[in-house]
Design a protein around this motif. Structure first.
Motif, short mmCIF file in Angstrom:
data_model
loop_
_atom_site.label_atom_id
_atom_site.label_comp_id
_atom_site.label_asym_id
_atom_site.label_seq_id
_atom_site.Cartn_x
_atom_site.Cartn_y
_atom_site.Cartn_z
N UNK A 16 0.82 -1.20 0.00
CA UNK A 16 0.00 0.00 0.00
C UNK A 16 0.86 1.26 0.00
N UNK A 17 0.34 2.30 -0.62
CA UNK A 17 1.00 3.61 -0.59
C UNK A 17 0.21 4.60 0.25
N UNK A 18 -0.88 4.15 0.87
CA UNK A 18 -1.73 5.03 1.65
C UNK A 18 -1.05 5.45 2.95
N UNK A 19 -1.44 6.62 3.45
CA UNK A 19 -0.98 7.09 4.74
C UNK A 19 -2.18 7.33 5.65
N UNK A 20 -1.94 7.31 6.95
CA UNK A 20 -3.01 7.39 7.94
C UNK A 20 -2.61 8.32 9.08
N UNK A 21 -3.61 8.95 9.68
CA UNK A 21 -3.33 9.80 10.83
C UNK A 21 -2.85 8.94 12.00
N UNK A 22 -3.51 7.80 12.19
CA UNK A 22 -3.20 6.93 13.32
C UNK A 22 -3.28 5.48 12.90
N UNK A 23 -2.37 4.67 13.42
CA UNK A 23 -2.47 3.21 13.29
C UNK A 23 -2.78 2.64 14.67
N UNK A 24 -3.67 1.67 14.71
CA UNK A 24 -4.15 1.10 15.96
C UNK A 24 -3.85 -0.39 16.00
N UNK A 25 -3.31 -0.85 17.13
CA UNK A 25 -3.20 -2.28 17.42
C UNK A 25 -3.89 -2.50 18.75
N UNK A 26 -5.10 -3.04 18.72
CA UNK A 26 -5.89 -3.20 19.94
C UNK A 26 -6.13 -4.68 20.23
N UNK A 27 -5.52 -5.16 21.30
CA UNK A 27 -5.72 -6.55 21.74
C UNK A 27 -5.41 -7.55 20.62
N UNK A 28 -4.36 -7.30 19.89
CA UNK A 28 -3.98 -8.25 18.83
C UNK A 28 -2.54 -8.74 18.99
N UNK A 29 -1.73 -8.07 19.79
CA UNK A 29 -0.30 -8.39 19.87
C UNK A 29 -0.07 -9.80 20.40
N UNK A 30 -0.89 -10.24 21.35
CA UNK A 30 -0.69 -11.57 21.92
C UNK A 30 -1.01 -12.68 20.93
N UNK A 31 -1.62 -12.33 19.79
CA UNK A 31 -1.85 -13.31 18.72
C UNK A 31 -0.59 -13.53 17.88
N UNK A 32 0.37 -12.60 17.95
CA UNK A 32 1.55 -12.69 17.08
C UNK A 32 2.40 -13.90 17.45
N UNK A 33 3.14 -14.39 16.45
CA UNK A 33 3.95 -15.59 16.67
C UNK A 33 5.19 -15.32 17.51
N UNK A 34 5.65 -14.06 17.57
CA UNK A 34 6.84 -13.74 18.34
C UNK A 34 6.94 -12.23 18.54
N UNK A 35 7.85 -11.82 19.41
CA UNK A 35 8.11 -10.39 19.61
C UNK A 35 8.69 -9.78 18.34
N UNK A 36 9.42 -10.58 17.57
CA UNK A 36 9.99 -10.08 16.32
C UNK A 36 8.90 -9.65 15.34
#
Length: 286
Positions: free
Chosen positions: A113-133
């Protein structure tokens, strides 16, 4: 007769848009009340799931704003409603025109994507990730697209002692999932606020604000996750997935600590609460 659409000026009217059974409105309301505290105008949401945070954001931004909501999960994933069902329901609501749902890996989406945003949100999704990396890589990839990133994730702390069983349950679930090659659990990688801040710093972000939210009684995640740990299915998974006897003993001891903490509440006639939520805003270094 034309259909009267609900207004969207309160958490309760926003919650009414999210799909739910009639006897489950209080559950949805609890989720929305916590998520509606997040800021937003022209927003990119990473890890939108069925869209509970998405509708709160869409209600907050007004008709001039827009939410692009990205999630990599299959549209048949989730319960009691799948991602596909939840997103379809929301698209057909009064907030639908303000939202674009995108099924894609966040890193793939950000690369193309080439779009830009005022804010990016990550809400209650980080614990779904496979690793801290994975978190660090997503945060790094976000930087060309926004100058502000807002995060909400469980804080691993309990201002209300009734939430301590939830803290213990989250750690217990993670202690099992980290021993699997692949995981579909809601909790796969537990990261504390300090660890998330460190990942953000390594990606080139600066913490500009943070706070702690104590969830309302209507947010039932604590009860659900405690129930998962104490279920027979969890015990069976431990036996099947953890081969080393010492590691298995550790996971089961953690499970026993969840049971003991819940029993203390039961003796007092109290119920499990959901742990504190950490909210933070990061900006790119200037």
């Amino acid at each position: 007769m034309s259909k009267v659409l609900p207004t969207i000026d309160s958490p309760s009217s926003t919650a009414a848009i999210y799909p739910h059974a009639p006897n489950q409105f209080h559950i949805v309301l609890g989720q929305i009340e916590e998520r509606v505290q997040l800021p937003g105008e022209n927003i990119l949401e990473i890890g939108c799931g069925q869209g509970d945070c998405t509708v709160a954001l869409a209600a907050a931004i007004g008709e001039a704003g827009h939410v692009t909501a990205v999630d990599p999960a299959s549209l048949d994933y989730g319960s009691p409603y799948t991602l596909g069902q939840g997103q379809k329901h929301i698209r057909a609501s009064t907030l639908g025109p303000r939202i674009s749902f995108v099924q894609a890996d966040p890193l793939d989406f950000l690369a193309r994507t080439t779009d830009t945003y005022i804010t990016a949100i990550l809400a209650h999704c980080i614990w779904y990730f496979s690793s801290a990396d994975t978190l660090r890589d997503i945060l790094s990839a976000l930087i060309p697209h926004t100058r502000r990133i807002c995060i909400a994730e469980y804080a691993l702390r309990a201002t209300d002692p009734r939430a301590m069983p939830h803290v213990l349950a989250a750690l217990t679930l993670a202690s099992l999932e980290c021993r699997k090659l692949t995981s579909t659990s809601n909790i796969r990688t537990v990261l504390s606020p300090a660890a998330i801040t460190m990942a953000a710093s390594s990606a080139g972000l600066v913490l500009v604000r943070e706070d702690i939210i104590v969830p309302s009684e209507g947010m039932l995640d604590g009860r659900w996750e405690v129930g998962t740990v104490l279920s027979e299915d969890f015990e069976r998974e431990v036996v099947e997935s953890v081969q080393d006897s010492r590691e298995r003993a550790l996971v089961m001891a953690m499970r026993d600590s969840v049971q003991a903490a819940k029993e203390i509440l039961k003796e007092k006639g109290e119920q499990v609460r959901t742990m504190d939520v950490w909210v933070a805003a990061f900006e790119t270094r200037t």
